[in-house]
Design a protein around this motif. Sequence first.
Motif, PDB file in Angstrom:
ATOM      1  N   TYR A 179       0.827  -1.214   0.000  1.00 51.28           N
ATOM      2  CA  TYR A 179       0.000   0.000   0.000  1.00 51.28           C
ATOM      3  C   TYR A 179       0.863   1.266   0.000  1.00 51.28           C
ATOM      4  O   TYR A 179       0.384   2.344  -0.309  1.00 51.28           O
ATOM      5  CB  TYR A 179      -1.006  -0.022   1.169  1.00 51.28           C
ATOM      6  N   TYR A 231      -4.162   6.620   6.722  1.00 50.68           N
ATOM      7  CA  TYR A 231      -3.937   5.312   7.340  1.00 50.68           C
ATOM      8  C   TYR A 231      -3.517   5.554   8.773  1.00 50.68           C
ATOM      9  O   TYR A 231      -2.853   6.550   9.066  1.00 50.68           O
ATOM     10  CB  TYR A 231      -2.802   4.546   6.631  1.00 50.68           C
ATOM     11  N   LYS A 274      -6.489   1.360   6.891  1.00 54.87           N
ATOM     12  CA  LYS A 274      -6.990   2.419   6.007  1.00 54.87           C
ATOM     13  C   LYS A 274      -8.260   3.023   6.588  1.00 54.87           C
ATOM     14  O   LYS A 274      -9.181   2.297   6.965  1.00 54.87           O
ATOM     15  CB  LYS A 274      -7.274   1.810   4.634  1.00 54.87           C
TER      16      LYS A 274
END
Length: 334
Positions: free
Chosen positions: A60, A240, A245
Amino acid sequence: MACRKGQMKVFLFILHFLFLQEVTGCSVIRKNPDLGNCNCNSNIKLFTQEDIRNNAGGKYLGDHRAWSPIVEAQDDCSVTVTCKPVPGVSSFFTVLFRGYGPPIYINRVVANETTFVERPQPRSINTFECKWYSGAYEWFYFDEHVRHAAFACVADSNSCACPQIAYKALDVLIENLIPSASDQCGFLRASCPNKDEVPYLRSPHTLPIQSGNGRHVWVSDWRRFEDLLCVKNGTTFDWYFGNLKLEGQITVECDSNRAIFQADAAAPCGVFKDIEHIDDLYQNKIGYFADAEFGINYWIPSDEFEMKCDDGYRPVVFSPNNDPIESPSLIRCA
Ligand SMILES: *[C@@H]1O[C@H](CO)[C@@H](O)[C@H](O)[C@H]1NC(C)=O
Ligand SMILES: *[C@@H]1O[C@H](CO)[C@@H](O)[C@H](O)[C@H]1NC(C)=O
């Protein structure tokens, strides 16, 4: 947290890496990482942005600029890590990536200032240790085996592109921790006018999040939201918090622990929720506990405690942002 009955299965993958840095020219050749005669000296890697994109738990962060830290160890394996600014980037994290599990944020620098700990870099990590384990020397972080350890410096320059954090000015006090950092729009601390309440970070799809006092534990009612990071993914930007998230509108609101968790907090780290039924679990993190039988939890909340279970049960810590932690030795507010 819950107690869970059953057998623990342990899978081991022991791989070794050998890394040598190629250096051309006539300067002194300096290895990086340079772990001296540490017994674990062959299994730390430095990650490039491409490596981060290929790391299951860390991908991510794949749209963030990444560069190599300087990683050194003494012969006793005490490791230090230094991330230096690169042109155009003066806010960044030092991140430990793993072959399994989400990344671990080791150090934060905002506008060239180290914020996680008092001292400037190099960052020493005394909870990162080399131990003999199943026939080889392996790295452990807080007593947990780290497979395929890798470090990288990861840029943190997007935060003003993330949705603005909302709050009601009279209900909660908010301060920018480093006002001069023009690349930061979420580097905050918050406190509540009513001292029976604490500031919670709220997002539409998560439980309310409480944060610690940071390094000013003794003197302050302020909570520092230092784990809040704005992550770029293509053309979208999301907040985040500790690998979790947070989508949609983020707010900071004051509430009592009792109103949120039906319990009082004994430590600045907040409240532990008692899990006694499968429905209490974070649905995305149930894993193979779907069929587990839950027992009674025994612990005394404080800064540091051990959890006990009846015979035949084992303690397990569940959280929305991590896989279940089985048989934790000690739960500590840090
Ligand atoms: C990033 O965006 C892509 C395309 O919109 C999406 O498929 C992916 O799930 C996103 N990644 C994360 C970690 O949210
Ligand atoms: C951070 O340090 C770098 C290199 O020393 C410098 O170029 C940059 O201007 C500094 N940034 C800030 C915000 O002080």
